[in-house]
Design a protein around this motif. Structure first.
Motif, mmCIF file in Angstrom:
data_model
loop_
_atom_site.group_PDB
_atom_site.id
_atom_site.type_symbol
_atom_site.label_atom_id
_atom_site.label_comp_id
_atom_site.label_asym_id
_atom_site.label_seq_id
_atom_site.Cartn_x
_atom_site.Cartn_y
_atom_site.Cartn_z
ATOM 1 N N PRO A 16 0.823 -1.223 0.000
ATOM 2 C CA PRO A 16 0.000 0.000 0.000
ATOM 3 C C PRO A 16 0.856 1.273 0.000
ATOM 4 N N GLU A 17 1.911 1.262 0.804
ATOM 5 C CA GLU A 17 2.792 2.439 0.881
ATOM 6 C C GLU A 17 3.473 2.714 -0.459
ATOM 7 N N SER A 111 7.374 6.109 8.393
ATOM 8 C CA SER A 111 6.888 5.109 9.357
ATOM 9 C C SER A 111 5.367 4.996 9.238
ATOM 10 N N GLN A 112 4.903 3.778 8.954
ATOM 11 C CA GLN A 112 3.477 3.520 8.775
ATOM 12 C C GLN A 112 2.986 2.547 9.843
ATOM 13 N N VAL A 123 -2.417 4.336 4.707
ATOM 14 C CA VAL A 123 -1.127 4.963 4.418
ATOM 15 C C VAL A 123 -1.220 6.433 4.807
ATOM 16 N N ALA A 124 -0.316 6.846 5.683
ATOM 17 C CA ALA A 124 -0.319 8.226 6.170
ATOM 18 C C ALA A 124 0.638 9.089 5.359
ATOM 19 N N MET A 125 0.178 10.283 5.038
ATOM 20 C CA MET A 125 1.044 11.244 4.365
ATOM 21 C C MET A 125 0.732 12.635 4.908
ATOM 22 N N TYR A 139 -4.856 7.588 3.692
ATOM 23 C CA TYR A 139 -5.551 6.808 2.663
ATOM 24 C C TYR A 139 -5.942 5.463 3.253
ATOM 25 N N SER A 140 -7.203 5.061 3.059
ATOM 26 C CA SER A 140 -7.649 3.719 3.432
ATOM 27 C C SER A 140 -7.648 2.871 2.175
ATOM 28 N N LEU A 141 -7.055 1.683 2.265
ATOM 29 C CA LEU A 141 -6.983 0.791 1.108
ATOM 30 C C LEU A 141 -7.522 -0.580 1.452
ATOM 31 N N ARG A 142 -7.994 -1.286 0.433
ATOM 32 C CA ARG A 142 -8.400 -2.684 0.614
ATOM 33 C C ARG A 142 -7.812 -3.507 -0.525
#
Length: 201
Positions: A16-17, A111-112, A123-125, A139-142
């Protein structure tokens, strides 16, 4: 051997990152040094954003999520039409933000957080404004068909998926559950000022 083969086939090509980092880097690479140009040629920037989001976002899933409890009773044609309409408004909003918001950089954090589920991740940005103010974005991912896809975004504490779902719900109430009227008039409201002020998601 077959079991091993199918397990390997299901391994995503990117974490994801990596997906988000590559997407942001590619888009910023296109925009870098050309913001004034794109401010006057918004259609070209919109095409770039469309192309960029097409690779990472699961618009069908997001559209269904925004329709919420109304999704079940919508016809396949209405569902499809809403997904397309929603996609366009999302691209318009993103494009407008890129040309109107004064940012210095967009950076994916090194760092995630560890995910609690194998098929979900975040994923944080951060978006760093020219005045130094930092706005967190998550971001939320699946995991879908062996690939990670974005299904929601939280900007400075404002959960966009939830905000849009509430707006869809309100529009359905206002229009007496007339799907076509709601889809035709869909124009979600999330201004840059609102995102700057933030929320508590």
């Amino acid at each position: 051997m077959l079991v091993v083969g199918s397990a390997q086939a299901q391994q995503p090509s990117q974490t994801p990152e990596q997906l988000i980092r590559t997407s942001i880097d590619e888009l910023m690479g296109e925009i870098e040094g050309r913001r004034d140009y794109f401010a006057n040629n918004v259609d070209e920037l919109e095409a770039l954003v469309d192309d960029n989001l097409d690779d990472i976002a699961d618009f069908r899933y997001i559209g269904a999520s925004v329709m919420g409890r109304y999704f079940q009773n919508a016809t396949p044609e209405q569902r499809s039409r809403f997904v397309n309409t929603f996609r366009q408004t999302l691209i318009d909003t993103y494009t407008r933000g890129l040309v109107t918001f004064d940012y210095r950089e967009l950076r994916v954090l090194d760092s995630q957080r560890e995910s609690r589920h194998d098929d979900q991740a975040s994923v944080a940005m951060e978006v760093v404004a020219t005045n130094g103010q930092v706005y967190p974005v998550s971001y939320s991912l699946r995991l879908s068909d062996g690939e990670w896809k974005v299904v929601n975004v939280i900007v400075n504490g404002i959960n966009l998926g939830l905000t849009f779902r509430n707006q869809f719900d309100q529009a359905m109430r206002d229009h007496g559950r007339d799907y076509d009227a709601v889809i035709d008039g869909w124009a979600p409201e999330v201004g840059v000022e609102e995102l700057e002020e933030g929320g508590s998601a």
